[in-house]
Write a protein that holds these residues in place. Structure first.
Motif, PDB file in Angstrom:
ATOM      1  N   GLY A  18       0.799  -1.216   0.000  1.00  0.00           N
ATOM      2  CA  GLY A  18       0.000   0.000   0.000  1.00  0.00           C
ATOM      3  C   GLY A  18       0.833   1.269   0.000  1.00  0.00           C
ATOM      4  N   THR A  19       2.144   1.153   0.081  1.00  0.00           N
ATOM      5  CA  THR A  19       3.013   2.320   0.060  1.00  0.00           C
ATOM      6  C   THR A  19       2.891   2.997  -1.300  1.00  0.00           C
ATOM      7  OG1 THR A  19       4.552   1.163   1.504  1.00  0.00           O
ATOM      8  CG2 THR A  19       5.390   3.093   0.365  1.00  0.00           C
ATOM      9  N   ARG A  20       2.770   4.334  -1.295  1.00  0.00           N
ATOM     10  CA  ARG A  20       2.627   5.059  -2.553  1.00  0.00           C
ATOM     11  C   ARG A  20       3.967   5.371  -3.207  1.00  0.00           C
ATOM     12  NH1 ARG A  20      -0.748  10.046  -2.048  1.00  0.00           N
ATOM     13  NH2 ARG A  20      -0.455   9.961  -4.267  1.00  0.00           N
ATOM     14  N   PHE A  21       5.036   5.518  -2.387  1.00  0.00           N
ATOM     15  CA  PHE A  21       6.369   5.813  -2.898  1.00  0.00           C
ATOM     16  C   PHE A  21       7.367   4.898  -2.205  1.00  0.00           C
ATOM     17  CE2 PHE A  21       4.061   9.807  -3.318  1.00  0.00           C
ATOM     18  CZ  PHE A  21       4.353  10.173  -4.620  1.00  0.00           C
ATOM     19  N   CYS A  22       8.348   4.446  -2.957  1.00  0.00           N
ATOM     20  CA  CYS A  22       9.420   3.648  -2.365  1.00  0.00           C
ATOM     21  C   CYS A  22      10.254   4.552  -1.469  1.00  0.00           C
ATOM     22  CB  CYS A  22      10.301   3.024  -3.450  1.00  0.00           C
ATOM     23  SG  CYS A  22      11.720   2.136  -2.799  1.00  0.00           S
ATOM     24  N   PRO A  23      10.473   4.193  -0.193  1.00  0.00           N
ATOM     25  CA  PRO A  23      11.271   5.053   0.690  1.00  0.00           C
ATOM     26  C   PRO A  23      12.753   5.070   0.324  1.00  0.00           C
ATOM     27  CG  PRO A  23      10.666   3.039   1.820  1.00  0.00           C
ATOM     28  CD  PRO A  23       9.957   3.018   0.502  1.00  0.00           C
ATOM     29  N   HIS A  24      13.194   4.148  -0.538  1.00  0.00           N
ATOM     30  CA  HIS A  24      14.603   4.072  -0.897  1.00  0.00           C
ATOM     31  C   HIS A  24      14.933   4.868  -2.156  1.00  0.00           C
ATOM     32  CE1 HIS A  24      14.699   0.975   2.123  1.00  0.00           C
ATOM     33  NE2 HIS A  24      13.771   0.313   1.468  1.00  0.00           N
ATOM     34  N   ASN A  42      12.743 -12.774   9.059  1.00  0.00           N
ATOM     35  CA  ASN A  42      12.709 -12.829  10.510  1.00  0.00           C
ATOM     36  C   ASN A  42      13.230 -11.554  11.149  1.00  0.00           C
ATOM     37  OD1 ASN A  42      11.605 -15.345  10.523  1.00  0.00           O
ATOM     38  ND2 ASN A  42      13.566 -16.412  10.643  1.00  0.00           N
ATOM     39  N   ASN A  43      14.243 -10.936  10.566  1.00  0.00           N
ATOM     40  CA  ASN A  43      14.732  -9.702  11.169  1.00  0.00           C
ATOM     41  C   ASN A  43      13.964  -8.511  10.594  1.00  0.00           C
ATOM     42  OD1 ASN A  43      15.723  -9.540   8.618  1.00  0.00           O
ATOM     43  ND2 ASN A  43      17.875  -9.307   9.193  1.00  0.00           N
ATOM     44  N   ASN A  44      13.922  -7.436  11.349  1.00  0.00           N
ATOM     45  CA  ASN A  44      13.165  -6.253  10.929  1.00  0.00           C
ATOM     46  C   ASN A  44      14.063  -5.206  10.292  1.00  0.00           C
ATOM     47  OD1 ASN A  44      10.736  -7.282  11.806  1.00  0.00           O
ATOM     48  ND2 ASN A  44      11.049  -6.531  13.895  1.00  0.00           N
ATOM     49  N   ALA A  45      15.289  -5.575   9.969  1.00  0.00           N
ATOM     50  CA  ALA A  45      16.219  -4.617   9.380  1.00  0.00           C
ATOM     51  C   ALA A  45      15.803  -4.286   7.954  1.00  0.00           C
ATOM     52  CB  ALA A  45      17.641  -5.178   9.393  1.00  0.00           C
ATOM     53  N   ALA A  46      15.713  -3.004   7.669  1.00  0.00           N
ATOM     54  CA  ALA A  46      15.356  -2.564   6.325  1.00  0.00           C
ATOM     55  C   ALA A  46      16.610  -2.560   5.455  1.00  0.00           C
ATOM     56  CB  ALA A  46      14.752  -1.161   6.374  1.00  0.00           C
ATOM     57  N   VAL A  47      16.414  -2.768   4.181  1.00  0.00           N
ATOM     58  CA  VAL A  47      17.523  -2.741   3.244  1.00  0.00           C
ATOM     59  C   VAL A  47      17.740  -1.285   2.846  1.00  0.00           C
ATOM     60  CG1 VAL A  47      18.358  -3.504   0.999  1.00  0.00           C
ATOM     61  CG2 VAL A  47      16.944  -5.020   2.394  1.00  0.00           C
ATOM     62  N   VAL A  48      18.830  -0.701   3.341  1.00  0.00           N
ATOM     63  CA  VAL A  48      19.150   0.684   3.037  1.00  0.00           C
ATOM     64  C   VAL A  48      20.565   0.719   2.474  1.00  0.00           C
ATOM     65  CG1 VAL A  48      19.475   2.991   3.981  1.00  0.00           C
ATOM     66  CG2 VAL A  48      17.691   1.520   4.899  1.00  0.00           C
ATOM     67  N   LYS A  49      20.702   1.323   1.302  1.00  0.00           N
ATOM     68  CA  LYS A  49      22.010   1.420   0.672  1.00  0.00           C
ATOM     69  C   LYS A  49      22.814   2.488   1.400  1.00  0.00           C
ATOM     70  CE  LYS A  49      24.159   2.652  -3.663  1.00  0.00           C
ATOM     71  NZ  LYS A  49      24.485   4.068  -3.589  1.00  0.00           N
ATOM     72  N   GLU A  50      23.975   2.102   1.891  1.00  0.00           N
ATOM     73  CA  GLU A  50      24.863   3.039   2.576  1.00  0.00           C
ATOM     74  C   GLU A  50      25.585   3.898   1.542  1.00  0.00           C
ATOM     75  OE1 GLU A  50      26.543   4.988   5.710  1.00  0.00           O
ATOM     76  OE2 GLU A  50      25.037   3.395   5.852  1.00  0.00           O
ATOM     77  N   GLU A  51      25.646   5.206   1.787  1.00  0.00           N
ATOM     78  CA  GLU A  51      26.328   6.109   0.873  1.00  0.00           C
ATOM     79  C   GLU A  51      27.838   5.945   1.001  1.00  0.00           C
ATOM     80  OE1 GLU A  51      23.966  10.189   0.252  1.00  0.00           O
ATOM     81  OE2 GLU A  51      24.623   9.853   2.301  1.00  0.00           O
ATOM     82  N   SER A  52      28.524   6.008  -0.111  1.00  0.00           N
ATOM     83  CA  SER A  52      29.980   5.984  -0.081  1.00  0.00           C
ATOM     84  C   SER A  52      30.486   7.363   0.336  1.00  0.00           C
ATOM     85  CB  SER A  52      30.532   5.617  -1.454  1.00  0.00           C
ATOM     86  OG  SER A  52      30.291   6.666  -2.368  1.00  0.00           O
ATOM     87  N   PHE A  53      31.773   7.456   0.636  1.00  0.00           N
ATOM     88  CA  PHE A  53      32.363   8.735   1.009  1.00  0.00           C
ATOM     89  C   PHE A  53      32.161   9.765  -0.099  1.00  0.00           C
ATOM     90  CE2 PHE A  53      35.867  11.757   1.190  1.00  0.00           C
ATOM     91  CZ  PHE A  53      35.782  12.185   2.506  1.00  0.00           C
ATOM     92  N   PHE A  54      32.369   9.346  -1.348  1.00  0.00           N
ATOM     93  CA  PHE A  54      32.186  10.262  -2.473  1.00  0.00           C
ATOM     94  C   PHE A  54      30.739  10.749  -2.553  1.00  0.00           C
ATOM     95  CE2 PHE A  54      31.112  11.203  -6.879  1.00  0.00           C
ATOM     96  CZ  PHE A  54      32.067  12.159  -7.174  1.00  0.00           C
TER      97      PHE A  54
END
Length: 172
Positions: A18-24, A42-54
């Motif tokens: 039901g989400t209207r926009f992807c949060p990622h 089983n885990n509740n960790a969301a898949v979030v891409k970590e930003e590189s230093f650049f």
């Protein structure tokens, strides 16, 4: 039992039904026919891409909230100031003993550090302008006092805008 998760067809990030926009990635879902489900995790960790230093310090893509912009500008200022101070000591020591060519190299390195700091600060502040739903060219308006305060203290646009998803989405 873990709740059913779905995958964004654009970035493969996990989303709720039901989400209207992807949060990622900010992808809009007009219909759910391209979205597919994944088995419960089983885990509740969301898949979030970590930003590189650049991406953190030299990219103009996306948005940046107030706290992150202030902290990144502070980090750039502190690291750059330390480098400039050390190079100034080296250059000054060379001048004290009369070695003009020995003072030139630290001076040029200091100039390069200043240019890198300026560029990084500009890209960070352009991303902050994007969070306020303004063009990156708004950065030139910050030469005036009121827009500069707005850039630092104003709350960003809630939800996704034309520059990307809300950087605070999912954070409480």
């Amino acid at each position: 039992m873990a709740e059913q998760k779905y995958v964004c067809p654009n970035c493969n990030g996990l989303i709720d039904y039901g989400t209207r926009f992807c949060p990622h990635c900010g992808n809009a879902f007009s219909n759910w026919e391209n979205v597919y489900s994944v088995p419960p995790v089983n885990n509740n960790a969301a898949v979030v891409k970590e930003e590189s230093f650049f991406e953190k310090y030299f990219s103009t893509k996306g948005r940046l909230n107030r706290k992150a912009a202030i902290l990144r500008n502070l980090f750039i200022s502190m690291v750059g100031s330390v480098f400039i101070f050390i190079l100034g000591l080296i250059s000054g020591g060379s001048l004290m003993v009369g070695d003009l060519s020995g003072a030139l190299i630290p001076f040029l390195l200091g100039l390069i550090v200043c240019i890198v700091m300026l560029y990084s600060s500009l890209t960070i502040n352009i991303r902050r302008c994007h969070d306020l739903d303004k063009s990156g060219l708004y950065i030139f308006a910050t030469l005036l006092i009121i827009p500069a305060f707005k850039l630092v203290f104003a709350k960003g646009t809630t939800g996704p805008n034309k520059y990307g998803p809300d950087p605070l989405a999912g954070k409480q």
